[in-house]
Design an enzyme around this catalytic site. Structure first.
Site: not given
Length: 356
Positions: A64, A66, A205
């Site tokens: 993921k 950010d 994250e």
């Protein structure tokens, strides 16, 4: 502590060419496909928040990122870079624009996330914000890199009806010719729980899980899931408390989330500010003050200046208290209006622990 899964590295050797699966020779008896008109914009597919990775062979995983969600349109005579809300930010990402010009394709639409990496190779939202001049700024970022994770249009053909695995196959082939500020967001072959533990150990994250046989569908359909190491969401700033120790300084920001059509107070944040953040916030907040709270408030805080709920802050936090307040909150930065950041909805967050 779980050991990192034996799979592709998370961020190391990101510049190393990646070899996709071998393509099958084209059947000459197969007719040529008719060309599809290139759409001006495709509403993005969004990830649904979950507390645990899904199980089963139907899912693939990625890191993921950010940053800012972008779609890069490679058109016959130009490059367009659009934000999640559809605003044209081509001029703000010159390095990504140049890298898109080098792609070996006539027309394409790439879906990805623009990030700025820190010295350890991890995405840092604050660095991205500062490279763009902060909220309301209009600087160009030459430090941002686009991690491309989907391909929606390719050389005259709409790929959104294809399965993700097929779209990834074409994307990986295309990214062999990528250079500069566009990289491939790697598909990672690993157990979801192990990958999440490894991502958290690396200070990332979280991870994204995607149904590999699903077409590209706009909105939050459940085909994509996000599982976070540390929670991070967007909240309205509805007030600020003046510091009791430093004159003119911010003691804390008062935050609100959505609950249906209403705003709900969810606590405050008093850490994470840098000096330039305080100056920027004070300049903007002084212009949107209110005499009374913009939402129901029964707290006992003093020296509070109430604000119109127009500023959106990205807040990192560890958990929620039983009475619906943020725990261990830290300020990350302001979201741009053009980024179309979704303010956290209490009902969505509260259902994130549901079984998948």
């Amino acid at each position: 502590m779980a050991k990192p899964p034996k799979s592709k590295p998370l961020l190391r050797d990101a510049d190393k060419p990646i070899t996709s699966r071998p393509r099958k020779p084209r059947d000459p008896a197969q007719p040529n496909l008719l060309l599809d008109p290139m759409p001006a914009r495709i509403e993005p597919c969004l990830a649904l928040l979950k507390s645990k990775p899904p199980k089963g062979d139907d899912w693939i995983y990625e890191i993921k990122w950010d940053g800012y969600r972008l779609s890069v349109h490679v058109e016959p005579t130009t490059i367009r870079i659009l934000t999640r809300g559809g605003h044209d930010w081509t001029h703000r990402f010159p390095a990504i624009q140049q890298a898109a010009l080098w792609l070996p394709v006539g027309t394409a639409i790439l879906d990805g996330e623009a990030v700025v990496l820190d010295q350890q190779g991890r995405p840092d939202f604050g660095l991205l914000q500062r490279s763009l001049g902060g909220r309301g700024g209009n600087k160009s970022s030459s430090d941002a890199t686009l991690f491309a994770f989907d391909l929606l249009y390719f050389d005259g053909h709409d790929l959104t009806r294809m399965d993700l695995s097929e779209r990834r196959h074409i994307l990986e082939d295309l990214m062999e010719g990528a250079a500069g500020a566009i990289r491939l967001s790697e598909e990672i072959d690993a157990d979801g729980d192990q990958l999440l533990a490894s991502a958290c150990e690396h200070g990332l994250e979280g991870i994204i899980a995607k149904r590999k046989n699903a077409p590209y569908r706009s909105g939050r359909t459940g085909d994509w899931l996000k599982i976070k190491c540390v929670q991070s969401d967007s909240f309205f700033i509805v007030g600020w408390e003046k510091s009791m120790t430093a004159r003119g300084q911010i003691g804390s920001l008062l935050l609100a989330a959505r609950k249906g059509d209403h705003l709900v107070y969810v606590g405050s944040v008093g850490t994470g500010f840098k000096e330039r953040d305080v100056l920027q916030l004070r300049n903007m907040m002084d212009k949107i003050t209110l005499e009374t709270p913009p939402l129901p408030y029964t707290g006992a805080r003093k020296n509070v200046a109430w604000l119109q709920p127009t500023l959106i802050a990205e807040i990192e936090y560890r958990a929620w208290t039983d009475d619906g307040k943020l725990r261990h909150a830290s300020y990350k930065g302001l979201r741009e209006v053009q980024d179309n950041a979704a303010v956290a909805d209490i009902s969505e967050i509260r259902t994130a622990d549901d079984a998948i």
